[in-house]
Design a protein around this motif. Sequence first.
Motif, short mmCIF file in Angstrom:
data_model
loop_
_atom_site.label_atom_id
_atom_site.label_comp_id
_atom_site.label_asym_id
_atom_site.label_seq_id
_atom_site.Cartn_x
_atom_site.Cartn_y
_atom_site.Cartn_z
N PRO A 296 97.47 54.56 49.77
CA PRO A 296 98.50 53.73 49.11
C PRO A 296 98.08 53.35 47.69
O PRO A 296 97.93 52.18 47.35
N LEU A 297 97.90 54.36 46.85
CA LEU A 297 97.38 54.11 45.50
C LEU A 297 98.26 54.71 44.42
O LEU A 297 97.86 54.76 43.27
N HIS A 298 99.44 55.15 44.77
CA HIS A 298 100.19 55.99 43.83
C HIS A 298 101.36 55.28 43.15
O HIS A 298 102.03 55.87 42.33
N ASN A 299 101.59 54.03 43.47
CA ASN A 299 102.78 53.37 42.95
C ASN A 299 102.53 52.62 41.66
O ASN A 299 103.42 52.48 40.85
N GLY A 300 101.33 52.17 41.43
CA GLY A 300 101.05 51.39 40.23
C GLY A 300 101.31 49.91 40.42
O GLY A 300 101.15 49.13 39.49
N THR B 145 98.98 45.77 45.58
CA THR B 145 98.69 44.36 45.79
C THR B 145 97.25 44.19 46.22
O THR B 145 96.60 45.13 46.71
N ARG B 146 96.74 42.99 46.07
CA ARG B 146 95.38 42.68 46.48
C ARG B 146 95.22 42.89 47.99
O ARG B 146 94.21 43.42 48.45
N ALA B 147 96.23 42.48 48.75
CA ALA B 147 96.16 42.62 50.20
C ALA B 147 96.12 44.08 50.63
O ALA B 147 95.39 44.46 51.56
N THR B 148 96.92 44.90 49.97
CA THR B 148 96.94 46.33 50.30
C THR B 148 95.60 46.97 49.94
O THR B 148 95.05 47.77 50.71
#
Length: 202
Positions: free
Chosen positions: A28-32, A35-38
């Motif tokens: 889950p790193l592709h959106n820009g 969130t800190r939680a993610t």
Amino acid sequence: MPSARSPILQRLRAETALRHAEMEAALPLHNGQLTRATYQALLLRFWGFYKPLEQRLHLSALYAQPNFDYGARLKSPKLEHDLHDLGITSDMLLRAPQCRELPVVTTLPQLLGCLYVIEGATLGGQVITRQLQANAGLLPHAEARFFNGYGADTGPHWKATGAFLTERAEAVDQDDAIVASANDTFYALGRWVAGASFPEGL
């Protein structure tokens, strides 16, 4: 020192491309808009993979190989530092799930294939580190140590890894087994990450 054009490195790059892409797609790193939680949940997931894998590697023949000190390249301590900076305590880590479907690393070819994946990831981590700093304000010397890899020394470390892989691959002459192990490692990591439930916010 062998270059990236060495036969085994060429085969590994070409024949693991699909599994590599599948693994990266699970991150889950592709959106820009991470969130800190993610990010915290993702690091916990990585820790749950690397911690037992490195324990398995520690029991293997890799530690006995000449001219390569894997003990200095462990990823789980960096993950633990990052997680502590993000508020995860040691007690929380003790309760965190760990992967049980790890790649098999009982032979030298299997170890070489696994090493290609976990050390090669430090190159992509340099790009991710810059994204994390720009988009989420995460610092490479604090919350993003894991992705920052070896920092400015990442390139030289990878060249040393490539030289080691090339030398040992030529010695054991089992390239098919090395490539299969690398694909198994990508698959195991991708499956483990994809099995996580990440907080909303991407």
